[in-house]
Design an enzyme around this catalytic site. Structure first.
Site, mmCIF file in Angstrom:
data_model
loop_
_atom_site.group_PDB
_atom_site.id
_atom_site.type_symbol
_atom_site.label_atom_id
_atom_site.label_comp_id
_atom_site.label_asym_id
_atom_site.label_seq_id
_atom_site.Cartn_x
_atom_site.Cartn_y
_atom_site.Cartn_z
ATOM 1 N N ASP A 104 0.838 -1.202 0.000
ATOM 2 C CA ASP A 104 0.000 0.000 0.000
ATOM 3 C C ASP A 104 0.872 1.251 0.000
ATOM 4 O OD1 ASP A 104 -2.193 -1.663 0.251
ATOM 5 O OD2 ASP A 104 -2.260 -1.481 2.444
HETATM 6 N N1 URA Z 1 -1.123 -5.925 3.887
HETATM 7 C C1 URA Z 1 -1.604 -4.671 3.920
HETATM 8 O O1 URA Z 1 -2.614 -4.412 4.547
HETATM 9 N N2 URA Z 1 -0.964 -3.719 3.240
HETATM 10 C C2 URA Z 1 0.169 -3.938 2.553
HETATM 11 O O2 URA Z 1 0.733 -3.017 1.966
HETATM 12 C C3 URA Z 1 0.682 -5.252 2.527
HETATM 13 C C4 URA Z 1 0.019 -6.230 3.202
#
Ligand code: URA
Length: 240
Positions: A104
């Protein structure tokens, strides 16, 4: 492969540049001046030099990046945000790199970038069980029942049933916790949603290892380096 393709694939310039380099005598093959930019070379055995420096042919590049927050793990973003591949400099940006799995925008840490499509597929396919480990900070305390719930496979708010995962507590108290979580899937916001399923909200998330290879902590956010031969072997073995 033509020598101009060989050199341009290795980031030495455009085909036109290479033609010019050949013309001025800057290119040699096995010690002999190259006179034709269309000359065929064997990328595995011929020694090609440009301005006296040997150019080694590598079809694939494998980079470990410490992705900073605020950067998107994609190759293009139409809203104008910085994408991870834009952080790659001239040493590797002539490869057509893509991330092996997403993080993310507000997640930091280990992002693998490569132009090897099969490798990407093998790293991200859940049935291949390549573990990804995340360091997590969250609002909410860890309860005894959380360990078994992660182990059993959590059910997310939308009904998605997660594969078994491992929760390791680092500390917990005063309404907060720090933990490590190991998963082998990569659904959208997966770790955040797993914590939400247990009544906790992630406040900081960082991927710290993939398939047994740890993020090199000497890499500052935004920095990258090539995987070592050992690291690549470990990841390729994971995929066998
Ligand atoms: N899980 C998440 O919630 N975000 C990420 O970026 C990777 C794994």
């Amino acid at each position: 492969m033509r020598v101009d393709k060989f050199l341009s694939n290795m980031g030495c310039g455009s085909r036109k540049d290479i033609k010019h380099f050949v013309k001025i005598g800057a290119v040699s093959v096995n010690g002999k001046p190259c006179k034709d930019s269309g000359q065929n070379v064997d990328e595995n055995s011929d020694i090609v030099t440009l301005f006296g420096e040997t150019v080694v042919y590598k079809e694939f590049a494998y980079l470990m990046m410490n992705k900073p927050q605020g950067v998107i793990s994609a190759t293009e973003d139409f809203r104008g945000a910085t994408v991870a591949t834009e952080l790659v400099g001239e040493d590797f940006n002539f490869y057509d790199l893509s991330p092996a799995g997403r993080l993310d925008i507000d997640t930091e840490g280990f992002l693998l970038l490569t132009n090897d499509g099969k490798f990407i597929h093998d790293i991200i396919t859940p049935s291949r069980h390549v573990d990804k480990v995340y360091y997590c900070e969250a609002d909410g305390e860890i309860e005894e029942s959380d360990f078994a719930a992660f182990e059993k496979g959590l059910t997310l708010a939308d009904g998605f049933k997660c594969m078994p995962a491992k929760l390791e507590m680092i500390e917990s108290g005063n309404g907060r916790c720090k933990a490590r979580v190991t998963i082998c899937e990569g659904k959208f916001h997966q770790v955040k949603r797993m914590f939400l399923a247990r009544g906790k909200e992630i406040t900081y998330l960082k991927r710290i290892s993939i398939g047994g290879v740890a993020l090199d902590e000497s890499l500052a956010p935004g920095e990258y380096r090539e995987l070592t031969a050992d690291e690549l072997n470990i990841l390729k073995k994971e995929n066998d």
